[in-house]
Structure formats: structure tokens, C-alpha cells
Design an enzyme around this catalytic site. Structure first.
Site, PDB file in Angstrom:
ATOM      1  N   ASP A   1      12.084  20.621 -31.855  1.00 48.63           N
ATOM      2  CA  ASP A   1      11.438  19.948 -32.089  1.00 48.63           C
ATOM      3  C   ASP A   1      12.294  19.016 -32.879  1.00 48.63           C
ATOM      4  O   ASP A   1      13.999  19.700 -33.300  1.00 48.63           O
ATOM      5  CB  ASP A   1      11.230  20.774 -34.032  1.00 48.63           C
ATOM      6  CG  ASP A   1      10.907  20.131 -34.699  1.00 48.63           C
ATOM      7  OD1 ASP A   1       9.472  19.481 -34.190  1.00 48.63           O
ATOM      8  OD2 ASP A   1      11.079  19.928 -35.450  1.00 48.63           O
TER       9      ASP A   1
ATOM     10  N   GLU B   1      12.265  16.474 -28.493  1.00 48.34           N
ATOM     11  CA  GLU B   1      11.490  15.383 -29.293  1.00 48.34           C
ATOM     12  C   GLU B   1      12.562  14.736 -29.364  1.00 48.34           C
ATOM     13  O   GLU B   1      13.151  15.223 -30.277  1.00 48.34           O
ATOM     14  CB  GLU B   1      10.388  15.981 -30.534  1.00 48.34           C
ATOM     15  CG  GLU B   1      10.183  15.155 -31.211  1.00 48.34           C
ATOM     16  CD  GLU B   1       9.825  15.867 -32.570  1.00 48.34           C
ATOM     17  OE1 GLU B   1       8.647  15.779 -32.955  1.00 48.34           O
ATOM     18  OE2 GLU B   1      10.520  16.685 -33.293  1.00 48.34           O
TER      19      GLU B   1
END
Length: 684
Positions: A345, A381
Site C-alpha cells: 500500500d 501501489e
């Protein structure tokens, strides 16, 4: 027998055969570290101050620690927020290396090291009654003949899914385990995944996380889990076996069951920040142990946090202690929990040692040289609140390709001028990756993800509808590139519903026929709707959970057919970038003769003027591979009128189409493709 002395490594709690434990805690600024144990009722059993200090590590032997022991740390030292020092022995802290956590945070002011009305004043109220406990776990587990599937990226189809939401309403799963790790391992759940044909589940955060106080006050909960506090502990609320170590065994059993079915397990991990927030946040673990080592502080103001995550803090990955915690966590989940990969993330934050993105940051260098992590999948990401880095990660990494999402959405909603970008995306995004000699597999393609509209809602709503989130729909992305096909929300209009059905199939077809690694949002194959909510992070309820009772079985079959087609035909999943048969561009693949040609509807090769004509919304894509004899012709029409395509001199047959009425006659020389649809043909 002489007892072995304590050691500064490994960090955390390590049980010894004599019933004691070695405990080691890194802190450069504390004056003492005390280990406190508790019974199941929260009563304190013992308190041991660690006597040794070696290389910034307090360590010592703690008596009477065993499997199931509940404990926490009290770390004493200076309280000087302006200097980045936030020690407070009144606060019970979670062990950063705890492998299980019992209980949850109760949001009393005592869990804050400061007073709410005077943030610069230390709050000496005892936080222990309101804090969860770290738990000593039994690491033993019968893995039997478990083996990592090690599915090549070129054959991978990733399914992003939430552990709880997947089975919470599934009546085929035993009620006692719905919404848990055991529920995901239930034969009914696994049967759906294997029938669909996906190769890996990418689980939304399963590290121990904290429920946000403001959400609980408003009657909502943190559903997604991007609020970590324990990087080695599986989240206890997803366990049907209790939270005093049972969650570890249950997680391992889930992985073992998924592996036995040939499925990989990829974890969505949140190492960029923790639940301790900014200078006004609680003191739960790292903040009270060594604030300045674990968090990035503003250089000119050490009382404040440098934040590129939008959550209040960012991990200080340029510091050895923070970097070691992340690396130890990654290795633990691979070696002890047998997971097969990670999706990071806001991964760009992990590459920031100063303020800029750095491809040669300590974090990336450590990952690249680590033999434990060498076989596993690494997915970034590639952005954070301070920068967008698609294409900026090193060769071993794959990336969530936000360009694919945006450009494919634009094409199918009929946006003028979107054709050139579409061609790049379905080719694996060579404009992003080819110059760095990275393969198509660097691109993780997706149309939808947990953050945003589901596929059904993407085709049902022009605008987001986040009223249930309590923020007057100010939250969530406003630029969704969505189209409700002429209505907003559910409708009885048969023509609108038929168009929506085609659009969903168009998106799924584009995702699964494009070069790169496809990622399907779990539930899209069922036409799962969130009622237009594109930011359901706080909706731990029927808005987010899979409603199996209203699943679109026809869409499931269509998705299954696409995945099967991709699996059976190497021409649909090239590793290296394809070029036209007459293209003289240098081929970084070593001369692999995979080709792709873009044609107008009349069968003529696309020219410069054709690409720049904004009103052009149809294209024919011809591709083949040296790995098989089949040639494919992909006819795509995003316009609002039918388009007749001229077919080259081959014996074409229908493979799949988003138009349920599409037919192909014998030896066709042309084919009419209806508005907003695609048709895939094949020839030998």
C-alpha cells in the site's frame, strides 16, 4: 546447568526451554523498558525491567512466560515533543514483534500520552485498562506436504478480496466461520475461486489493525483495515478460534487449504504508516518506544510528523530499526505463514529516504538482496499523497497500473481521443515499461479495486453516493470516469440494463484479453453493487459484504470463460511486448516473434491520422504468438452505433463476445459489431 545470558537478538519475545523468555526491544532514547504480564482478566501478574542494554537494544530474561502469556511494554524516558521524544511509562505498549494481539483499543483519553486540551502536557493516566495485549504464540504447525504454487506471473490472475466480506453472507459456509480465515478456507469458498479460474487471492489488510475512534463514535467501523498496529500479527477479528494465538493457527490453515487448491495468497500490506497517527494521535506502540527512529519527523519541527500517506504519519524507512521491522515482518510472513507475495500500500512512501522518490532507496535495495523474498511476488501501489510513480519501480516489481484503469474506462464510456491510450494499455503499457526493459508483467491491470466503484456501480452511476459514510459525500474520488448508461442507479429500463450488461462484459473482456497481469476485484464477477458508494472503507455491513443471493450467474460464467480462454492461449498473455509484423523497433525480448497489429474497421492498418481522429471509437486488434498456431482478431466498438468490420482472408470463428446476440457465419468477409461491444474471433 548454567543459564544462557540474555541476547539483544532476535527482537521481541523468544521462549526458552526453562519456562522463561528472552525479550529484546530496540530504542535509542529510552531510559528503561519494563515487561508486564497479565492474566485473562487484565490483572497484572509480573513486572520485569530489562537489565541489559546492547547496541540500542534493551534485553533480559523474563520468568514464567509461555505460550498464551499476555504482555505489554512500559518504556520510560524523556517527554519532550519538540525534540521528538514521547516516552511515557504510564502507557502500556504493544510489542512491535508480537505475533498475536488479544483484545482491541478502547478509546479512553488514557491511551494518549498528552491531554486533549493541552497537547504539550504529558498525560500520566494508566492506559493498561484500555489497551489490547501482545500474546506469546506457539509457532509449531503441521504444514504436511504444503508447497508454494509458484505460479508464473504470465499465468496469474489475481482476485482482490476481503477476508470477512467474501463469506459473511454465504449460506453455503458454516455460520460459525463466516467472515473468518476459516471461512475463506471453506470448501464452498474455495470451489468458487477454483471454478472461476483465478490463481491468487490478494487479501485486503490482515495485519492487526485498529478501529478508528471517530468511526466507532459514529456507529461505523474500519472495514478495509488500512490502520495497522502489528506487522507480524494476523488481525484477530477475522479468527473463529479466538485471539490468544488461535488466529495464527487459523491463518496458517487457510493458507494451507488455498495452496492445496493451487491458489496463491498475496497480502495487502501497510508498512507506510501505523494507527498511531500524528502528534495528536494515541500512543500504542512505536511512538512510545522510539518515536524519532520509527517515524519521519518534520526536520524543522520534531513535534510534527512528515506525512505522505494522508493518515498522520509515515514510517522512517531510512532508519535501520524501522527498516528491520518491515523486513523481519516480510520474512516472517513468507517463512512462517507461507504466503506467496505482497501488495504494498502506498509503496512510494517506502522509497522516500529524504523527500524524493528513490529507486535505490534502502528499502528497495534490502528487498532485492533478500533470498527469502526472491521467489515471491512483489506488487507496488506506485503512488502516495506526494507523488505518482507508475513505471518508477525496479525490474523485479510489478505495479498497480492506474493508467490502465483510467484509459480503459475512458474508451468504453466513449470519450473522444481515447483510442491511442487504449492501444498502449491492451499492449501491456509499453509506453510506461518497455524503455526500462521491463516486461508486460510489470503492469498489474485492473478496472476496479476496493477503493472506488465496483464494476456494477461503474456502469450504474454517473456520480458517487457516499451518504452512508457521514461526510456529506465529500469523501471518495469525484473523477470516476463512470457512466450509468442513461440512468442513475437501478432501473427497470430493459435497454439501459442490456447496455450495462454489455459494458460490464466489455470491461472484463478488456481486462482479461490485455497483456499484463489482470487483477479482478472480488465480487465483480457477481455484479456486486455498493449502491454507488465509492469509498466503503467504513462500511462493515451489507454495503460491502458479498450478497451471494443476488449473484449474476451469467456474468460469473462469462468471466470464467474469459479466464479459461486466457489460460489456454499463450497468445493472450505475452511476456514481452509485441510489435507489428513490419515494425523494426528493437525487441528487448530477444527476438520473440509475438506480433500485434492495429487496424481500422475496413481492415487497413491504422495510420497517424487514424490515431489522432478523436471521433474514432472502434479498432480491430490482430495478435498472434509463436507459442501457438491460433491467430486472434479482437473487434472493439465503443461508439453508439454498429460498426462493420472487414475481415482478412482467414477462416474466422467466434470465440467470445460481450454481445449475447453476436453470430458469425461461415467464411465471413465482414462482421457487424453492435454499439458498445467487443467480439473476439480466432483462426488457425
Amino acid at each position: 546447568m548454567t543459564r544462557q545470558p540474555s541476547t539483544p537478538y532476535p527482537p521481541g519475545v523468544s521462549l526458552r526451554p526453562d519456562g522463561s523468555a528472552n525479550v529484546a526491544v530496540y530504542t535509542e532514547t529510552a531510559e528503561s523498558v519494563t515487561v508486564v504480564t497479565y492474566d485473562e482478566n487484565g490483572t497484572e501478574l509480573s513486572s520485569t525491567t530489562l537489565p541489559e542494554y546492547t547496541g540500542h537494544v534493551f534485553h533480559g530474561i523474563v520468568e514464567n512466560m509461555s505460550v498464551g502469556t499476555r504482555y505489554g511494554f512500559r518504556v520510560d524516558g524523556p517527554w519532550d515533543p519538540a525534540a521528538g521524544l514521547r516516552h511515557n511509562a504510564a502507557k502500556l505498549l504493544l510489542d512491535p514483534y508480537a505475533k498475536a494481539v488479544a483484545g482491541s483499543v478502547e478509546w479512553d483519553e488514557a491511551v494518549f500520552s498528552h491531554h486533549h486540551d493541552e497537547p504539550e502536557t504529558r498525560n500520566d493516566a494508566d492506559s493498561a485498562p484500555f489497551m489490547p495485549r501482545s500474546v506469546v504464540v506457539d509457532d509449531s504447525f503441521d504444514w504436511g506436504d504444503d508447497a508454494a504454487p509458484r505460479i508464473p506471473l504470465s499465468e496469474s490472475v489475481v482476485y482482490e478480496v476481503h477476508v470477512k466480506g467474501f463469506t459473511q453472507l454465504d449460506e453455503n459456509v458454516d455460520e460459525a466461520v463466516r467472515g473468518t480465515y476459516a471461512g475463506l478456507a471453506h470448501p464452498s469458498a474455495i470451489e468458487h475461486l477454483t471454478r472461476l479460474g483465478i490463481t491468487a487471492v490478494e487479501l485486503l489488510p490482515t495485519h492487526q489493525f485498529v478501529q478508528d475512534s471517530h468511526l466507532l463514535e459514529e456507529g461505523r467501523r474500519n472495514y478495509w483495515g488500512y490502520n495497522s498496529i502489528g506487522f507480524l500479527a494476523p488481525h484477530n477479528e477475522y479468527s473463529s478460534a479466538g485471539d490468544t494465538g488461535g488466529q495464527v493457527t487459523e491463518f496458517k490453515s487457510m493458507v494451507k487449504a488455498l495452496h492445496a487448491a493451487g491458489l496463491e495468497v498475496i497480502l495487502d500490506v501497510v508498512y507506510n504508516h501505523t494507527a498511531e497517527g500524528n502528534h495528536l494521535g494515541p500512543t500504542l506502540s512505536l511512538k512510545g518506544i522510539d518515536n524519532a527512529s520509527y517515524y519521519r519527523l518534520v526536520p524543522e519541527d520534531h513535534s510534527s510528523y512528515y506525512d505522505t500517506t494522508g493518515t498522520g504519519n509515515s514510517l522512517n524507512v531510512g532508519h535501520p530499526a524501522a527498516l528491520a521491522l518491515i523486513m523481519d515482518s516480510l520474512r516472517y510472513w513468507v517463512t512462517e505463514m507461507h504466503v506467496d507475495g505482497f501488495r504494498f500500500d502506498l509503496a512510494s512512501t517506502l522509497t522516500r529516504q529524504d523527500e524524493d522518490l528513490d529507486r535505490h532507496s534502502a528499502f528497495l535495495d534490502m528487498v532485492h538482496q533478500d533470498p527469502v523474498l526472491a521467489p515471491v511476488k512483489l506488487i507496488a501501489e506506485p503512488w502516495d499523497t506526494a507523488g505518482y510513480q507508475v513505471g518508477g519501480f525496479p525490474a523485479r516489481w510489478s505495479e498497480w497500473n492506474g493508467k490502465f484503469r483510467d484509459d480503459v474506462r475512458d474508451f468504453w464510456r466513449g470519450e473522444e481521443g481515447s483510442l491511442p491510450a487504449l492501444a498502449q494499455r491492451i499492449s501491456g503499457s509499453p509506453d510506461v515499461y518497455e524503455n526500462d526493459r521491463r516486461p508486460t508483467l510489470a503492469s498489474v491491470n485492473f478496472i476496479t479495486a476496493h477503493d472506488g466503484f465496483t464494476l456494477a456501480d461503474l456502469t450504474m452511476y454517473d456520480e458517487k453516493h457516499n451518504e452512508e459514510n457521514g461526510e456529506d459525500s465529500q469523501d471518495g474520488e469525484s473523477d470516476n470516469r463512470s457512466w450509468g448508461c442513461g440512468a442513475e442507479g437501478p432501473t427497470d429500463d430493459a435497454d439501459v440494463n442490456a447496455l450495462r450488461d454489455r459494458q460490464r462484459r466489455n470491461f472484463l473482456g478488456t481486462l482479461l484479453l490485455s497483456a499484463g497481469v489482470p487483477m479482478l476485484l472480488g465480487g465483480d464477477e457477481l455484479a456486486r453493487s455498493q449502491g454507488g458508494n465509492n469509498n466503503a472503507y467504513c462500511q462493515d455491513n451489507e454495503i460491502s459484504w458479498f450478497d451471494w443471493a443476488v449473484a449474476d450467474d451469467a456474468l460469473v460464467e462469462f468471466t470464467t470463460a474469459l479466464i479459461t480462454l486466457r489460460r489456454e492461449h499463450p497468445a493472450l498473455r505475452p511476456v514481452w511486448f509485441r510489435h507489428g509484423e513490419d515494425d523494426t523497433t528493437t525487441d528487448t525480448s530477444g527476438g520473440r516473434p509475438d506480433t500485434i497489429d492495429f487496424q481500422r474497421a475496413d481492415g487497413v492498418a491504422m495510420g497517424d491520422d487514424d490515431w489522432t481522429t478523436g471521433s474514432n471509437k472502434s479498432i480491430a486488434v490482430l495478435f498472434k504468438s509463436s507459442a501457438e498456431d491460433t491467430v486472434f482478431l479482437w473487434l472493439m466498438n465503443a461508439s453508439d452505433t454498429p460498426v462493420e468490420f472487414t475481415l482478412r482472408d482467414e477462416t474466422w470463428s467466434l470465440t467470445i463476445s460481450s454481445d449475447p446476440e453476436q453470430q458469425v457465419g461461415e467464411d465471413p468477409t465482414s462482421l457487424l459489431v453492435r454499439d458498445r461491444s467487443f467480439t473476439l474471433l480466432q483462426a488457425q
